[in-house]
Design a protein around this motif. Structure first.
Motif, mmCIF file in Angstrom:
data_model
loop_
_atom_site.group_PDB
_atom_site.id
_atom_site.type_symbol
_atom_site.label_atom_id
_atom_site.label_comp_id
_atom_site.label_asym_id
_atom_site.label_seq_id
_atom_site.Cartn_x
_atom_site.Cartn_y
_atom_site.Cartn_z
ATOM 1 N N UNK A 364 0.794 -1.206 0.000
ATOM 2 C CA UNK A 364 0.000 0.000 0.000
ATOM 3 C C UNK A 364 0.829 1.259 0.000
ATOM 4 N N UNK A 365 2.086 1.106 0.342
ATOM 5 C CA UNK A 365 2.869 2.317 0.553
ATOM 6 C C UNK A 365 2.887 3.195 -0.698
ATOM 7 N N UNK A 366 3.025 2.511 -1.829
ATOM 8 C CA UNK A 366 3.043 3.234 -3.089
ATOM 9 C C UNK A 366 1.721 3.960 -3.300
ATOM 10 N N UNK A 367 0.666 3.292 -2.879
ATOM 11 C CA UNK A 367 -0.675 3.804 -3.104
ATOM 12 C C UNK A 367 -0.998 4.961 -2.167
ATOM 13 N N UNK A 368 -0.286 5.040 -1.070
ATOM 14 C CA UNK A 368 -0.593 6.023 -0.030
ATOM 15 C C UNK A 368 -0.508 7.457 -0.500
ATOM 16 N N UNK A 369 0.399 7.696 -1.429
ATOM 17 C CA UNK A 369 0.607 9.080 -1.832
ATOM 18 C C UNK A 369 -0.648 9.678 -2.435
ATOM 19 N N UNK A 370 -1.582 8.803 -2.758
ATOM 20 C CA UNK A 370 -2.834 9.310 -3.309
ATOM 21 C C UNK A 370 -3.827 9.678 -2.218
ATOM 22 N N UNK B 16 -10.253 1.575 -6.660
ATOM 23 C CA UNK B 16 -11.497 2.293 -6.903
ATOM 24 C C UNK B 16 -12.197 2.588 -5.576
ATOM 25 N N UNK B 17 -12.334 1.562 -4.756
ATOM 26 C CA UNK B 17 -13.034 1.731 -3.476
ATOM 27 C C UNK B 17 -12.248 2.658 -2.553
ATOM 28 N N UNK B 307 -7.509 11.882 -4.822
ATOM 29 C CA UNK B 307 -7.237 10.503 -4.454
ATOM 30 C C UNK B 307 -7.531 9.531 -5.608
ATOM 31 N N UNK B 308 -8.348 9.968 -6.541
ATOM 32 C CA UNK B 308 -8.720 9.104 -7.659
ATOM 33 C C UNK B 308 -7.533 8.860 -8.597
ATOM 34 N N UNK B 342 -15.904 7.675 -13.780
ATOM 35 C CA UNK B 342 -16.263 8.228 -12.478
ATOM 36 C C UNK B 342 -16.525 9.721 -12.692
ATOM 37 N N UNK B 343 -17.667 10.191 -12.253
ATOM 38 C CA UNK B 343 -17.982 11.604 -12.415
ATOM 39 C C UNK B 343 -17.981 12.288 -11.053
ATOM 40 N N UNK B 344 -17.145 13.287 -10.926
ATOM 41 C CA UNK B 344 -17.057 14.041 -9.668
ATOM 42 C C UNK B 344 -17.723 15.392 -9.856
ATOM 43 N N UNK B 345 -18.644 15.735 -8.969
ATOM 44 C CA UNK B 345 -19.289 17.044 -9.014
ATOM 45 C C UNK B 345 -18.732 17.905 -7.881
#
Lengths: 435, 351
Positions: A364-370, B16-17, B307-308, B342-345
């Motif tokens: 997850x570490x890579x993913x965390x930056x998001x 995605x989640x 985050x997407x 994915x549509x963000x408003x």
């Protein structure tokens, strides 16, 4: 007069820190028992449903010496020390092991308990690089320690498994579950982490923690011998903490138990450290691995503490986890019979990012930056005009000039002189030392 | 009511989640024979309406219900994410809707082969490591073979049960996707990691420049970022406080052509479209004051939207001046045809 002196290698002192962290889950204080050739650190939780002990034998120490007081018959010395005090002494050492100059080279521990000394102290000396010695003088309470006895002969269910596999199973569990059900069925040993809660309103349903079942093949175990369809229920957090610690030792974990309602013991050892963890299991859990919300309410630990939540079920509330078998040496205290209520878990441990017990997901570490930035807790660069150097390491001469000075020592010294040797731990609370 | 499927792309589903979970704790999930829809409508902040084609994440998908084979669920995203995360290393995973003790649950069954993740060398040998040096666990590569077990036998089966709520058709009747006027400017965003790091930095600066209360959380209102774009490939992000005024400009981005088939009024509609008029204004360098369509958004909320980026999709931003920002995130898709989007408003705050 009691003589207790021992020396630890840097690795051993680092592992001692891990052990202290593991003990901190059970109690705020660590009970210490010294014998001729072993030193035992242990902790019993307040509801007396969990007990953990670490026996360090001669192989653990580079040097170990103990001589009991002359008038002592059974050849032991016992005391208790605040866990936070010990943990903070050994904590920085564990971090420094990563090859910085401040890494310790040796750790000497001795007990100052003589009639001609005004203060009784537990003295820890850390010999660091560049000839720096850090000395910590900790107060202790000379009390009798309580132990949970566990008779392995009656434990006819036993299995052993490598800590890595157990860690893998535990990693599947969600964070908020409370209990763990272990049972054996159809050649599979299943671990279920779950939570018993009464779902009051529909909105609560979605807040119910994840229920996770891990069905492991018996072939994964080094040895396995357990009765089929017998559900052993313990606290999942205790289990996680045991597994996390066992995994740091990279060793084989053994489990021993007899029937529900009787204690269970996990045990593992390595390099002179022998860990035994005795947990009370939930009695009469029945054959239903996942009873409905309504029926589990009756057995719920939560309910037994706050029965008003489900008035209809009150008359059925029973003592779920009984106390441990009577402690072996209850000379000074008598165990009270209590409901098996859950120990309030300390939050700090989970928040402590240095802690062993925070599950770190590599992938997850890579993913965390998001993840959205946490503006509230993030460290920011700025000016500190307070000139307050108390926190953290600052290479001022203050830190390096004195062989026996550190923040901890200073605060210890700042305490009023001439306190009686058996000062109660509760008395030193509020002095800003470790609270 | 039946729903079951193999999760064929656990990684994408998990990302995605995770992206959605940053915006709200609970999602409304609508399952039907053609698509899977996730909708997040938080109390405040950005709404997401996400449509996934079934084969983006699922395989062997079955959905049946008395209500035209549509199932509407309310799903706690944190639990779902935790469950999916434990499937990342799995050999296979499946999901189904079931009931336990009268509580509907999404049950995720994960088959994991321990062999893949655990070095079995450690299994045979223990208690015989040399003393002193803790980390020299002698890894005997041959020891691996000494444990005579077939891979199939060593499978570990994990079942994760996420409690959900089944929504009746009545309960969701009144929920509609937001409607918005035609955008003034549409532009493809630069790589989101750039945009995210810069906007996070700006937000932090703005928080710090506030008098003394950057960490107290007295005000729930985050700092306002101004986002602007023109029809000549420029995107500008800026922050204004009493003490400073900072902005970053991207140039050379692309403004996708409108598809006459998608615009009301066809060719004529495109000619009359707000964005066509905006093309006449502004320049490629973004120097001119004209031709920008601006929105003011909440910095913290924007960080959650960003985050997407973990999904790595193409993002088209549509600016309705002073009104709203709509992001379309297109998931990477090998096959032609329907795309998952994915549509963000994001609503714009007034000055």
């Amino acid at each position: 007069m009691v003589t207790l002196n021992f020396t630890l290698t840097p690795e051993a002192s680092g592992r001692l820190h891990d052990a202290l962290l593991s003990l901190s889950r059970f109690s705020d204080t660590v009970s210490i028992e010294a014998r001729k050739d072993t030193l035992t650190l242990s902790a019993l939780n307040s509801s007396k449903s969990g007990y953990s002990s670490f026996i360090l034998d001669e192989n653990y120490f580079s040097f170990y010496e103990f001589a009991p007081a002359n008038n002592n018959v059974d050849g032991r010395f016992t005391c208790s020390i605040l866990n936070k005090a010990l943990t903070s002494v050994f904590k920085s050492r564990a971090v420094d092991l990563k090859g910085r100059d401040t890494a310790i080279e040796k750790c000497d521990v001795s007990l100052q308990d003589r009639a001609d000394e005004a203060q009784c102290r537990f003295i820890i000396r850390m010999f660091c690089g560049h000839g720096v010695t850090k000395t910590y003088r900790l107060t202790y309470e000379a009390v009798e320690v309580m132990r949970a006895l566990f008779d392995r002969n009656t434990a006819n269910n036993r299995w052993t498994i490598h800590s890595k596999l157990l860690k893998e199973y535990v990693d599947y569990f969600g964070g908020k579950a409370e209990q763990l059900d272990i049972f054996f069925e159809d050649g599979k040993c299943t671990f279920i982490s779950f939570t018993e809660k009464i779902v009051n309103s529909k909105n609560q349903v979605l807040k119910h923690p994840l229920r996770t079942a891990v069905a492991a093949n018996v072939a994964d175990f080094t040895s396995f011998n357990a009765q089929e369809n017998m559900h052993i229920v313990i606290s999942v957090k205790d289990f996680k903490s045991i597994v996390a610690h066992a995994d740091t030792l990279d060793t084989t974990v053994g489990a021993y138990y007899s029937t529900p309602g009787r204690p269970l013991q996990f045990s593992y050892s390595k390099n002179g450290m022998h860990c035994h963890c005795t947990l009370m299991t939930v009695e009469d859990y029945g054959q239903t691995p996942a009873p409905s919300a309504a029926t589990t309410a009756v057995h719920s630990r939560t309910t037994s503490r706050a029965p008003t939540i489900a008035p209809a079920a009150v008359q059925n509330v029973r003592v779920v986890a009984k106390e441990m078998p009577p402690p072996a040496l209850p000379n000074t205290r008598k165990a009270e019979r209590k409901l098996g209520q859950k120990e309030p878990q300390s939050k700090d441990q989970e928040a402590d990012s240095d802690s062993l017990f925070v599950p770190q997901d590599r992938e997850d570490r890579e993913d965390r930056r998001w993840d959205p930035a946490d503006y509230d807790n993030e460290e920011t660069l700025g000016w500190d005009a307070s000139a307050n150097n108390e926190a953290g390491f600052h290479p001022t001469f203050r830190d390096s000039v004195s062989a026996s000075r550190s923040n901890t020592t200073e605060s210890t010294k700042s305490m009023p002189e001439g306190l009686p040797p058996t000062q109660r731990i509760s008395q030193i609370k509020g002095l800003g030392l470790f609270d | 009511m039946r729903f079951r499927a193999q999760i064929q792309n656990i990684n994408i589903f998990n990302k995605f989640v995770t992206s959605l979970a940053s915006l709200g704790p609970v999602a409304w999930v609508r399952l039907n024979g053609n698509e899977v829809r996730f909708t997040i409508i938080p109390d405040q902040g950005t709404q997401v309406w996400a449509v996934l084609t079934i084969d983006t994440i699922f395989d062997g998908y079955t959905v049946q219900s008395a209500a035209n084979n549509v199932i509407n669920l309310e799903v706690p995203l944190a639990s779902l994410q935790r469950a999916l995360r434990s499937a990342l290393q799995a050999t296979s995973a499946s999901i189904r809707l079931t009931k336990k003790d009268d509580i509907p649950i999404l049950s995720i069954t994960i088959v994991s082969s321990s062999l893949s993740s655990t070095p079995h060398t450690a299994l045979g040998a223990n208690n015989q490591f040399p003393n002193g040096d803790g980390n020299t666990a002698t890894q005997d590569t041959d020891g691996e073979m000494s444990i005579d077990l077939s891979g199939r036998e060593r499978e570990t089966i994990i079942t994760q049960e996420v409690p959900v709520k089944v929504l009746s058709p009545l309960a969701i009747e009144g929920i509609h996707e937001p409607r918005c006027r035609e955008p003034d400017v549409h532009i493809q965003l630069p790589p989101l990691i750039q945009l995210k790091s810069i906007s996070d930095r700006f937000t932090k600066l703005a928080l710090l420049s506030r008098p003394g209360n950057s960490t107290t959380g007295i005000t729930t209102m985050g700092p306002r970022l101004e986002l602007a774009a023109n029809m000549h490939g420029c995107l500008k992000i800026s922050i204004k406080t009493d003490a400073m005024n900072i902005s970053s400009v991207w140039t050379g981005l692309s403004n996708p052509e409108l598809d006459p088939g998608q615009v009301e009024g066809g060719e004529e509609g495109v000619r009359e479209h707000a964005s066509t008029r905006m093309k006449a204004l502004g320049d490629r360098e973004g120097r001119s004051e004209e031709g920008w369509s601006r929105v003011r958004i909440d910095g913290r909320d924007w960080g959650k939207v960003m985050s997407v980026g973990r999904l790595g999709g193409r993002v088209i931003a549509c600016f309705c001046n002073d009104h709203a920002l709509i992001l379309y995130v297109y998931l990477p898709n090998d096959a032609d045809g329907d795309e998952s989007v994915l549509t963000y408003y994001v609503s714009s705050y007034s000055e």
